[in-house]
Every structure is written in structure tokens, then in C-alpha cells.
Design a protein around this motif. Structure first.
Motif, PDB file in Angstrom:
ATOM      1  N   ALA B  17       0.814  -1.220   0.000  1.00 16.35           N
ATOM      2  CA  ALA B  17       0.000   0.000   0.000  1.00 16.35           C
ATOM      3  C   ALA B  17       0.849   1.273   0.000  1.00 16.35           C
ATOM      4  O   ALA B  17       0.842   2.056   0.934  1.00 16.35           O
ATOM      5  CB  ALA B  17      -0.954   0.018   1.192  1.00 16.35           C
ATOM      6  N   GLY B  18       1.592   1.451  -1.054  1.00 14.87           N
ATOM      7  CA  GLY B  18       2.322   2.694  -1.208  1.00 14.87           C
ATOM      8  C   GLY B  18       3.615   2.782  -0.416  1.00 14.87           C
ATOM      9  O   GLY B  18       4.278   3.797  -0.411  1.00 14.87           O
ATOM     10  N   GLU B  19       3.961   1.693   0.292  1.00 16.89           N
ATOM     11  CA  GLU B  19       5.193   1.717   1.053  1.00 16.89           C
ATOM     12  C   GLU B  19       6.160   0.740   0.404  1.00 16.89           C
ATOM     13  O   GLU B  19       5.761  -0.329  -0.032  1.00 16.89           O
ATOM     14  CB  GLU B  19       4.892   1.286   2.491  1.00 16.89           C
ATOM     15  CG  GLU B  19       5.764   1.990   3.500  1.00 16.89           C
ATOM     16  CD  GLU B  19       5.562   1.413   4.882  1.00 16.89           C
ATOM     17  OE1 GLU B  19       4.424   1.061   5.208  1.00 16.89           O
ATOM     18  OE2 GLU B  19       6.562   1.302   5.607  1.00 16.89           O
ATOM     19  N   GLU B  20       7.422   1.133   0.374  1.00 14.25           N
ATOM     20  CA  GLU B  20       8.387   0.264  -0.272  1.00 14.25           C
ATOM     21  C   GLU B  20       9.668   0.287   0.530  1.00 14.25           C
ATOM     22  O   GLU B  20      10.194   1.342   0.841  1.00 14.25           O
ATOM     23  CB  GLU B  20       8.632   0.778  -1.696  1.00 14.25           C
ATOM     24  CG  GLU B  20       9.102  -0.315  -2.634  1.00 14.25           C
ATOM     25  CD  GLU B  20       9.239   0.206  -4.052  1.00 14.25           C
ATOM     26  OE1 GLU B  20       8.215   0.578  -4.642  1.00 14.25           O
ATOM     27  OE2 GLU B  20      10.366   0.246  -4.539  1.00 14.25           O
ATOM     28  N   ARG B  21      10.142  -0.892   0.921  1.00 13.00           N
ATOM     29  CA  ARG B  21      11.392  -0.941   1.681  1.00 13.00           C
ATOM     30  C   ARG B  21      12.268  -2.048   1.148  1.00 13.00           C
ATOM     31  O   ARG B  21      11.794  -3.124   0.805  1.00 13.00           O
ATOM     32  CB  ARG B  21      11.093  -1.209   3.155  1.00 13.00           C
ATOM     33  CG  ARG B  21      11.021   0.051   3.972  1.00 13.00           C
ATOM     34  CD  ARG B  21      10.843  -0.283   5.417  1.00 13.00           C
ATOM     35  NE  ARG B  21       9.578  -0.966   5.648  1.00 13.00           N
ATOM     36  CZ  ARG B  21       9.348  -1.778   6.675  1.00 13.00           C
ATOM     37  NH1 ARG B  21      10.293  -2.022   7.534  1.00 13.00           N
ATOM     38  NH2 ARG B  21       8.176  -2.339   6.835  1.00 13.00           N
ATOM     39  N   GLU B  22      13.544  -1.808   1.106  1.00  9.01           N
ATOM     40  CA  GLU B  22      14.459  -2.834   0.641  1.00  9.01           C
ATOM     41  C   GLU B  22      14.955  -3.592   1.870  1.00  9.01           C
ATOM     42  O   GLU B  22      15.617  -3.026   2.730  1.00  9.01           O
ATOM     43  CB  GLU B  22      15.618  -2.180  -0.106  1.00  9.01           C
ATOM     44  CG  GLU B  22      16.192  -3.084  -1.145  1.00  9.01           C
ATOM     45  CD  GLU B  22      17.092  -2.348  -2.106  1.00  9.01           C
ATOM     46  OE1 GLU B  22      17.523  -1.231  -1.790  1.00  9.01           O
ATOM     47  OE2 GLU B  22      17.388  -2.925  -3.169  1.00  9.01           O
ATOM     48  N   LEU B  23      14.595  -4.869   1.973  1.00  2.28           N
ATOM     49  CA  LEU B  23      14.948  -5.641   3.168  1.00  2.28           C
ATOM     50  C   LEU B  23      16.288  -6.347   3.027  1.00  2.28           C
ATOM     51  O   LEU B  23      16.980  -6.568   3.996  1.00  2.28           O
ATOM     52  CB  LEU B  23      13.849  -6.655   3.471  1.00  2.28           C
ATOM     53  CG  LEU B  23      12.488  -6.053   3.813  1.00  2.28           C
ATOM     54  CD1 LEU B  23      11.513  -7.136   4.178  1.00  2.28           C
ATOM     55  CD2 LEU B  23      12.596  -5.055   4.955  1.00  2.28           C
ATOM     56  N   GLN B  25      19.828  -6.165   0.627  1.00  7.32           N
ATOM     57  CA  GLN B  25      20.460  -5.315  -0.354  1.00  7.32           C
ATOM     58  C   GLN B  25      21.705  -5.954  -0.908  1.00  7.32           C
ATOM     59  O   GLN B  25      22.682  -6.155  -0.191  1.00  7.32           O
ATOM     60  CB  GLN B  25      20.841  -3.978   0.284  1.00  7.32           C
ATOM     61  CG  GLN B  25      19.765  -2.933   0.186  1.00  7.32           C
ATOM     62  CD  GLN B  25      20.260  -1.660   0.797  1.00  7.32           C
ATOM     63  OE1 GLN B  25      20.633  -1.626   1.959  1.00  7.32           O
ATOM     64  NE2 GLN B  25      20.295  -0.602   0.022  1.00  7.32           N
ATOM     65  N   ALA B 228      21.031  -5.030   9.028  1.00  9.03           N
ATOM     66  CA  ALA B 228      20.094  -4.209   8.258  1.00  9.03           C
ATOM     67  C   ALA B 228      20.085  -4.578   6.781  1.00  9.03           C
ATOM     68  O   ALA B 228      20.175  -3.722   5.914  1.00  9.03           O
ATOM     69  CB  ALA B 228      20.421  -2.735   8.444  1.00  9.03           C
ATOM     70  N   ASP B 371       9.705 -12.090  28.712  1.00 10.47           N
ATOM     71  CA  ASP B 371       9.275 -11.578  27.418  1.00 10.47           C
ATOM     72  C   ASP B 371       8.879 -10.112  27.570  1.00 10.47           C
ATOM     73  O   ASP B 371       7.844  -9.797  28.125  1.00 10.47           O
ATOM     74  CB  ASP B 371       8.082 -12.407  26.922  1.00 10.47           C
ATOM     75  CG  ASP B 371       7.597 -11.936  25.563  1.00 10.47           C
ATOM     76  OD1 ASP B 371       8.066 -10.885  25.111  1.00 10.47           O
ATOM     77  OD2 ASP B 371       6.753 -12.617  24.968  1.00 10.47           O
ATOM     78  N   ASN B 374       5.347  -9.083  26.382  1.00 10.06           N
ATOM     79  CA  ASN B 374       4.256  -9.706  27.120  1.00 10.06           C
ATOM     80  C   ASN B 374       4.117  -9.157  28.534  1.00 10.06           C
ATOM     81  O   ASN B 374       3.062  -9.239  29.152  1.00 10.06           O
ATOM     82  CB  ASN B 374       4.567 -11.209  27.169  1.00 10.06           C
ATOM     83  CG  ASN B 374       3.334 -12.013  27.456  1.00 10.06           C
ATOM     84  OD1 ASN B 374       2.298 -11.470  27.810  1.00 10.06           O
ATOM     85  ND2 ASN B 374       3.457 -13.310  27.312  1.00 10.06           N
ATOM     86  N   LEU B 376       4.296  -6.076  29.559  1.00 11.52           N
ATOM     87  CA  LEU B 376       3.671  -4.762  29.686  1.00 11.52           C
ATOM     88  C   LEU B 376       2.268  -4.820  29.108  1.00 11.52           C
ATOM     89  O   LEU B 376       2.050  -5.450  28.082  1.00 11.52           O
ATOM     90  CB  LEU B 376       4.486  -3.708  28.919  1.00 11.52           C
ATOM     91  CG  LEU B 376       5.906  -3.482  29.396  1.00 11.52           C
ATOM     92  CD1 LEU B 376       6.663  -2.643  28.381  1.00 11.52           C
ATOM     93  CD2 LEU B 376       5.911  -2.790  30.736  1.00 11.52           C
ATOM     94  N   PRO B 378      -0.397  -4.055  26.815  1.00 14.28           N
ATOM     95  CA  PRO B 378      -0.283  -3.430  25.490  1.00 14.28           C
ATOM     96  C   PRO B 378      -1.181  -2.212  25.301  1.00 14.28           C
ATOM     97  O   PRO B 378      -0.945  -1.406  24.414  1.00 14.28           O
ATOM     98  CB  PRO B 378      -0.679  -4.558  24.533  1.00 14.28           C
ATOM     99  CG  PRO B 378      -1.414  -5.555  25.361  1.00 14.28           C
ATOM    100  CD  PRO B 378      -0.875  -5.438  26.749  1.00 14.28           C
ATOM    101  N   ARG B 379      -2.225  -2.079  26.123  1.00 11.78           N
ATOM    102  CA  ARG B 379      -3.174  -0.978  25.940  1.00 11.78           C
ATOM    103  C   ARG B 379      -2.716   0.308  26.634  1.00 11.78           C
ATOM    104  O   ARG B 379      -3.290   1.357  26.404  1.00 11.78           O
ATOM    105  CB  ARG B 379      -4.540  -1.336  26.504  1.00 11.78           C
ATOM    106  CG  ARG B 379      -5.160  -2.523  25.880  1.00 11.78           C
ATOM    107  CD  ARG B 379      -6.123  -2.131  24.777  1.00 11.78           C
ATOM    108  NE  ARG B 379      -6.261  -3.268  23.894  1.00 11.78           N
ATOM    109  CZ  ARG B 379      -6.748  -3.219  22.681  1.00 11.78           C
ATOM    110  NH1 ARG B 379      -7.139  -2.086  22.192  1.00 11.78           N
ATOM    111  NH2 ARG B 379      -6.821  -4.292  21.945  1.00 11.78           N
ATOM    112  N   LEU B 380      -1.759   0.198  27.549  1.00 10.13           N
ATOM    113  CA  LEU B 380      -1.373   1.381  28.320  1.00 10.13           C
ATOM    114  C   LEU B 380      -0.062   1.952  27.789  1.00 10.13           C
ATOM    115  O   LEU B 380       0.817   1.214  27.366  1.00 10.13           O
ATOM    116  CB  LEU B 380      -1.194   1.012  29.789  1.00 10.13           C
ATOM    117  CG  LEU B 380      -2.416   0.449  30.525  1.00 10.13           C
ATOM    118  CD1 LEU B 380      -2.074   0.180  31.977  1.00 10.13           C
ATOM    119  CD2 LEU B 380      -3.585   1.401  30.428  1.00 10.13           C
TER     120      LEU B 380
END
Lengths: 283, 551
Positions: B17-23, B25, B228, B371, B374, B376, B378-380
Motif C-alpha cells: 500500500a504505497g510503502e516500499e522498503r528494501e529488506l 540489499q 540491516a 518476554d 508480554n 507490559l 499493550p493498551r497502556l
């Protein structure tokens, strides 16, 4: 952050809309029904219960875009006024089961043991009866009417929410953040309602949407059986029921309220599916 | 000699969706016949993705290989039939054998399936061959293992089973993706030795993906370091470890916990005060199966543990999974029911007066979990999480909560802006720092850290350990540090407690335990830690390949 190469990025709202077509479409349908219900006195071409004995069973025309019924009432006006009652049914018929079920499910899942066993057996008993039979018997005892329908819905409908939430709480309460909350000395109520419940809610919020569809159809069915909304009040289920004797001569009296039910149900379903994606329920 | 597997200029792009990344290289890499190549890097560096691309198993439809070639014995792979290559010529094993083995199919059938499909063997011949393979990978009773299901085996045995499944098609290349990360050190040593033996005997070429430099140092011939989406350095293992060129490689080597840093030896602690925790003959039993008609059975997680922890001390508790370390931590914090025995915290006896002791524990002890995501809610947001603890503790006036949150974030080395972020938008290391901040919010006298660095990358591990060391030096905190990684315990803790099967087998000052372990179990545990020095061989854990001659 360390992405090797970032290239182009479409404007965010456009990407959002494209990905969320379902959500937008669903919300648009729901919003237009709400608007229709609110503006009924101004939008409807005539009084929904006004009987024009000179204009019985007229097919759709410019004067009556959806025709008239066997009492000479304008079908379009009745469909528009019906939105008020049917939306009310969908909302009230879902809210109370949701609240009761969520509360019971959270408590049962969190405490476990005999509390859990007790609630689960009650749920088993409720589930052991066929849904509609149970609804009908409760309404018959309380007497026909919308109020009885809401009470019956609350008494029967909460079980699905209770089971959904309980299952989530059972998983969540063993997670580290719940253990952490316990080790930090938080009160049980705080752990239950601030830490566990918000994380368990996504699944049932999605279920609310599909449940609204079921409640709507139930309401229509109950009214059709003469136990819900009473004539001459305009409600889609009642309209279909009243007109079934004329279905061969005047198809329009049943078709348009039927379409309204289907469209509203579709709106709820779309919104529910889109919410499921958005909240990551499937993940 | 030309390489068996040649990767040239490989790039992989993620599009959505409009995003492009080179994972990945421009990756070029060779694998020689019979070589073990170690692919090292942190999570997210693209190690696994590279190997999945090679065998054409892209994890997502949004990924496409945009450039490069992969050739196997001079033939470009992506032209030929992939399904035939996968399995028959290139086998793969994964980190988590449990999720990659079919739970409702016996181990033997899963191996035989590959044999029948790729080698066109008859059912009887496939079974015989499968049993032979199970023996080769070290199952003591291969006939019985053939008819068993994955859940009947331990993690190490499951990993062996998965290796057998991969070997079933007689591949020339084996790709092992973090095969030992989920295993205990002693089991890890056995699996690594098994891989080396398979190479020696079958002439298998192996690509070993790992984040642990110790593992590559012990088992590989050549090392490629990824970061990277690029290969930053590649070379023969001894040369690379002795003389790393790239700063990132240097950082990785320095972070490795088996490196002894000068001056790290903590001074012995004077025991002039009362112990903070006093544990006497603690037993915790869990119900295990049995029930209505069958007699109830119990699993003894702790079988009479006695331990004293002194104020200001750093105690490491080590042992393999299932040794009862975590149960001990939870029991002394009152989070698990105690079957018998006594636990007291600063003079309050948990078993005698649970209510008062728990209240005391909530204000004096805090826990950090394994972990980080896990642990924390996740909602706060991090700020909300910390504020909640501060309010419950009731020691900080409402007006000062904001500033206190800032101080806590400073203490754990997070920027103050993190107060408004949620765990999902943070990395594992940042979440773990937030978890430590939450523990510190209690203003505790003791922190119990349960495997709190096990899920983190090595460089992040080193940072968290440094943070703990710093906190101890500044605040005089008592730390109970639970880990299966002995190397970290060695650098951080002044006293070590070794646990095995729910009991303490040995305890004493770190320096003494690591230099002269008294118990055979402790010695085996220490010897199994893969050292970053390739010339210090792996000698822990008994190899189970003695039955080899029978094949």
C-alpha cells in the motif's frame, strides 16, 4: 528506523481509505439509516399510520415511490419510520447482553474455581434450550411488546459474550503483565477491569456487530409472530408479516421492508468485519 | 573449486500500500561443499529472510526478489522446479521444532513421507530407512521413536527429529535457522556436535543462522555478519574473530558474555545484616493429570529448597528449563501456592501471615519478566503504566508523579518522550527497559529478574546487564537474577545458585563455582557454554551417537 531505503509514500488518508473500503462502506450504510430515523418526520412523504382507503394496494408510482399497502398506507413512509424502531432493537438488544456477558465472563474467568463452574453451568442450561423457544416462552410470560423482547434478549443473549470474554481472560491472566500487576499489589478489580478486560474486548466488539444483525432478524421474527412490535406501529418485521397474504398481488409491500432489513444487516456485517481487521482479532 | 551454492547481488523488496522498503540489499555469498557457514546478526537483520529467499519460501506476498541470482552447482535455482529442490537438495530446520512438526503424525511417518515422495521408496523400505535416520540423529530407541508423536519428546529430541525429517530426502545443503536458540546449553552442545558430525560423515554443507557468536565460533568454518539487510563482513572464522574489520562485528564480539572484562569481579559482600529473603525447605507441588477416577498425581516443581539472600547482594540462579528457577521466584513473591516450607521477607513470614507479608512484598520487591512485550499491558502507555504503580504505592504525591516518571525513565536510559508510547511501537530492548522502570517505580529493596535478557539480542543483552550493574552500584539494590545463560550470570553476579530438578545442587561465590565446580552437573553446565574462542572446544553434554556403529 534502520530501514535500508525508504522511497515514496502515498498520502496517508488515501491509503487508509483504500485499505478500509469495507469500514467506510459499512459506516456509511449505518450512518444513512441513523440519519433517516432521526429525520423521519421531515423526510417521510406522509404519516406512516394514516390510512387512505381510496388508495389501497397501489403499485410503486411517483406519488407513492414504494406503493401503498392493504390499508392504503404509504410503504415508503412506513419503511422510513420503521428505521427508528429497528435501529432501537439492534442497539438495545445488543447493549444489555454485552454488558451482562462481559461482566460475568470477566469475573468467571478471573476467579476460576467454583465461581467459574457456577456461571458455566448456568450458561450450559441457557444453551441447552433452543434460542427462539426460550425467547418466545419468556416473552409469552411477560406479555407481548418490545420491552419484553429486550428483557428476553438480555436474559438469553449474554451467554455468548460471557463465553467469549471468559476464554480471553483465561489466556490473559497467565500472561506476564497480569502476573506483574499482581506482584505490584494492584487490587483484583483493577487487574480485572483495567488490565485484563481492555485486552479481551476486541473479539467481543467485533461480535457485537454480527450480533446486532442476529438481534435485528430476531426482532423482526418475533414481531412477525405477533409478540414484538404491535400493529399499526411501523416496523419492518411487522410489515412483512402483515403483507404476506398479499404477496402474489402486491409484492412491493413485503419487498421494500425486507430490503431495508437486509441492507441494515449488511451495514452491520461490513463494519464488524472491518473492525475485526482493524483490531487484529484474527492475529 | 567453484562454490556449491552461489548467491550474487540478491535484493528483496517489501511493498505494501504505497510503502516500499528494501529488506535485503545486494547480497553475495558462497557456500562451499562440506562447509559450515555461520550467518550472524541481530533479529531483523535479514538472516532468515535470506535463506527463505534462497529456497523460494517467501514469508509474505508483499515480498519480491528484485535482483540477483542463486545458483546451485552452476544451475540457476529460480528457473528450475522449486518443489523438487526444496527438501531434496536443500533441507531446512527451524528454531521452534514444536511448531514445524506435525502434531498428529508420528515422527516416523513424517520422515517416511519425505523418503517416499523424493526417493520413491516402498513403504517398507521407507520405514527401515527412517529408523536408520532416527538412529543417526541420536535416538536411543529408534524403533519406538518411529511410532511416537512430537509432544512425547523433549525440545532437544524434537530438534533431532526435525533434523531427521530434513535429512530424509538426502539433501546436499542444510539450512539451520536458529536451531538451538530455544534449547538449554547442554542440549545445544549436543545438537551442534550432531550437525558437525553430519557434515563430516555425509559431506553435508550447512548454513547455520544464529545470533550467538559463541555458537558460530564453535561450529562454523566461515562467518558472515549481517546487519540491516547487508552483509557487513565475511571471512574465515578465526581470522574474523581475531581481527574484526567492521565496527558492528567488533561490537558483537565485545557484547559476547564469555568475554571477561577486566575489573568486573565484584567484591565479596559482608554479611553483617539480616537476610532479606530466608527460604527454608520450600516445596511447591503442582497437580499433574489424574483426577476423577485415576489417582491424582503431582509434579514436584520444588523439592525442598533452602536459601538466604543478603541485602545488597547479586545472586544468580541458574539451571536448565524445568529446574524450578521460575517457580522459586514466583513462590517467594507469593504468586504461587506454597505446598510446604517457609519463606520470609525481611522478617515477615509469608506462610504464617500472608496478608501482611504480601503487603510488605508489594512495597519492597519487584519482578522483571522474560518476554518484554508480554510483560507490559499493550493498551497502556509507558507513562500510564508507571503512574499506576506510583499511585498504588502511595508514596509519591499526585503532583510529583509526572516528574518521578521522568526520573524513572532517565534511570533506565529511555528518553522521557517514551512516556507517551505504547509497547507495540517499541523494540524489545526498550520494552525491557520500561519493564525495569516499572520495577523501580516500586522503589524496591530487591528486584527479581526472571530470564530478563533471554529474549534479547546480544548487544541489547549487554546493555541491560550494564544497566543492572549501574543500578546496583548507585542504589544498593539486591538482585536475584535468574538465567539459563551462565556466561551472563558470571559477569553480573557475585554468588551463584545452581538448580537441577527442583533442588539446589550447588551454591557459592561466582568465581569459585566457575573455576572449580564441585558437582558434575555444574561442571557439565559450564562446559556446555559455547565460547567465542574457537580453540576452546565445546565439551559439555554427552553425545548420544555411540550407537552409531550399529548403522
Amino acid at each position: 528506523m534502520t530501514a535500508p531505503a525508504l522511497s515514496r509514500r502515498a498520502p496517508r488518508w488515501r491509503a487508509f481509505l483504500r485499505r478500509r473500503t469495507m469500514l467506510v462502506a459499512g459506516l456509511a450504510i449505518l450512518a444513512s439509516f441513523v440519519l433517516l430515523a432521526l429525520l423521519a418526520p421531515w423526510v417521510a412523504p406522509s404519516d406512516p399510520i394514516f390510512q387512505d382507503t381510496t388508495a389501497k394496494l397501489l403499485p410503486p408510482s411517483l406519488a407513492h415511490p414504494m406503493g401503498t399497502d392493504n390499508f392504503g398506507r404509504d410503504v415508503l413512509a412506513r419503511v422510513i419510520w420503521g428505521a427508528r424502531i429497528d435501529l432501537q432493537i439492534a442497539v438495545i438488544g445488543v447493549v444489555f447482553p454485552f454488558l451482562i456477558g462481559t461482566g460475568v465472563g470477566t469475573v468467571a474467568g478471573f476467579f476460576g474455581g467454583w465461581v467459574d463452574a457456577l456461571f458455566m453451568r448456568i450458561i450450559d442450561v441457557v444453551l441447552a434450550f433452543p434460542f427462539l423457544v426460550l425467547m418466545l416462552s419468556i416473552i409469552t410470560i411477560l406479555g407481548p411488546g418490545l420491552g419484553s423482547f429486550y428483557i428476553a434478549m438480555a436474559l438469553v443473549g449474554w451467554v455468548s459474550y460471557a463465553r467469549l470474554i471468559r476464554a480471553q481472560i483465561l489466556v490473559l491472566k497467565t500472561q506476564d503483565f497480569a502476573v506483574a500487576a499482581q506482584s505490584l499489589g494492584f487490587s483484583r478489580a483493577r487487574i480485572m477491569f483495567r488490565h485484563l478486560l481492555p485486552n479481551a474486548l476486541a473479539g467481543s466488539l467485533v461480535f457485537v456487530m454480527s450480533d446486532a444483525v442476529l438481534v435485528l432478524l430476531n426482532g423482526a421474527a418475533i414481531s412477525y409472530l405477533g409478540l414484538g412490535v404491535q400493529p399499526p406501529l411501523a416496523e419492518w418485521g411487522v410489515m412483512v408479516a402483515e403483507a404476506q397474504g398479499f404477496i402474489t398481488q402486491a409484492w412491493w409491500i413485503t419487498l421494500f421492508p425486507g430490503l431495508a432489513i437486509v441492507t441494515l444487516a449488511f451495514g452491520f456485517s461490513l463494519t464488524g468485519d472491518a473492525l475485526a481487521d482493524l483490531l487484529g482479532v484474527h492475529e | 573449486m567453484s562454490a556449491q551454492l552461489e548467491i550474487r547481488g540478491l535484493s528483496v523488496v517489501y511493498r505494501d500500500a504505497g510503502e516500499e522498503r528494501e529488506l535485503l540489499q545486494d547480497i553475495s555469498l558462497d557456500l562451499q561443499r562440506g562447509e559450515i557457514l555461520g550467518l550472524v546478526g541481530e533479529s531483523g537483520s535479514g538472516k532468515s529472510l535470506l535463506c527463505r529467499t534462497v529456497i523460494g519460501l517467501m514469508p509474505s506476498r508483499s515480498l519480491t526478489m528484485t535482483a540477483g541470482t542463486v545458483t546451485l552447482d552452476g544451475v540457476a535455482i529460480h528457473d528450475t522446479d522449486m518443489a523438487g529442490l526444496r527438501g531434496r537438495r536443500i533441507g531446512m530446520i527451524f528454531q521452534n521444532p514444536t511448531s514445524h512438526l506435525d502434531p498428529v503424525m508420528t515422527i516416523g511417518k513424517q520422515i517416511a513421507e519425505g523418503l517416499r515422495h523424493h526417493k520413491r521408496l516402498s513403504a517398507v523400505a521407507a520405514k527401515a530407512e527412517a529408523i536408520g535416520l532416527l538412529r543417526q540423529v541420536g535416538f536411543p530407541d529408534p524403533g519406538r521413536a518411529y511410532g511416537s508423536y512430537a509432544h512425547e519428546f523433549s525440545g532437544g529430541m524434537r530438534q533431532r527429529a526435525m533434523i531427521a525429517v530434513a535429512l530424509a530426502c538426502d539433501p546436499e545443503i542444510l539450512i539451520a535457522d536458529e536451531p538451538t536458540t530455544a534449547l538449554d546449553v547442554t542440549i545445544q552442545a549436543q545438537i551442534l556436535r550432531l550437525l558437525i558430525e553430519l557434515r563430516d560423515r555425509r559431506g553435508l554443507s550447512i548454513i547455520l543462522i544464529t545470533h550467538d557468536l559463541g555458537v558460530v565460533a564453535q561450529s562454523c568454518d566461515r562467518i558472515a555478519v549481517m546487519r540491516a539487510g547487508r552483509i557487513v563482513e565475511e571471512g574465515e572464522k578465526r581470522a574474523l574473530l581475531a581481527d574484526p574489520r567492521h565496527p558492528y562485528t567488533r561490537q558483537l564480539i565485545d557484547s559476547h558474555p564469555t568475554m571477561t572484562h577486566a575489573g568486573d569481579e565484584p567484591a565479596p559482600h559482608p554479611h553483617d545484616r539480616k537476610p532479606i529473603f530466608e527460604i527454608d525447605d520450600l516445596r511447591v507441588h503442582f497437580p499433574a493429570g489424574g483426577g476423577f477416577l485415576t489417582p491424582k498425581r503431582e509434579f514436584q516443581a520444588l523439592k525442598g529448597v533452602s536459601l538466604r539472600v543478603w541485602p545488597g547482594e547479586t545472586v544468580g540462579i541458574v539451571g536448565e528449563s524445568g529446574s524450578g528457577k521460575s517457580t522459586l521466584a514466583r513462590a517467594i513473591l507469593g504468586l504461587t501456592r506454597i505446598t510446604s516450607g517457609q519463606v520470609s521477607f525481611e522478617g515477615h513470614v509469608l506462610t504464617r501471615d500472608p496478608k501482611a507479608t504480601l503487603k510488605h512484598l508489594h512495597h519492597g520487591a519487584a519482578m522483571v519478566f522474560q518476554d518484554p512485550f508480554n510483560a507490559l499491558n499493550p493498551r497502556l502507555t509507558i507513562g500510564e503504566t508507571l503512574a499506576e504503580v506510583l499511585r498504588t504505592q502511595g508514596e509519591t504525591p499526585a503532583a510529583e508523579i509526572e516528574t518521578r516518571i521522568g526520573e524513572l525513565l532517565d534511570m533506565v536510559g529511555l528518553e522521557r518522550s517514551y512516556a507517551t508510547r505504547r509497547p507495540r511501537s517499541m523494540s524489545g530492548g526498550q520494552c525491557q527497559r520500561a519493564g525495569i522502570a516499572r520495577a523501580l517505580a516500586v522503589n524496591p529493596r530487591v528486584i527479581i529478574a526472571d530470564e530478563c535478557v533471554a529474549a534479547l539480542d546480544v548487544t541489547i543483552q549487554a546493555q541491560i546487564v550494564a544497566l543492572f550493574r549501574d543500578l546496583i552500584a548507585r542504589t544498593g539494590l539486591t538482585l536475584i537474577f535468574i538465567a539459563h545463560d551462565l556466561a551472563i550470570v558470571r559477569t553480573l553476579c557475585e554468588r551463584v545458585v545452581v538448580m537441577h530438578h527442583g533442588a539446589i545442587v550447588e551454591e557459592g561465590p561466582s568465581a569459585r563455582i566457575f573455576a572449580r565446580p564441585e558437582q558434575a552437573y555444574t561442571a557439565a553446565l559450564i562446559a556446555a557454554v559455547p565460547d567465542i574462542d574457537p580453540d576452546r572446544p565445546l565439551n559439555g553434554g554427552q553425545t548420544t551417537l555411540q550407537q552409531e556403529s550399529a548403522t
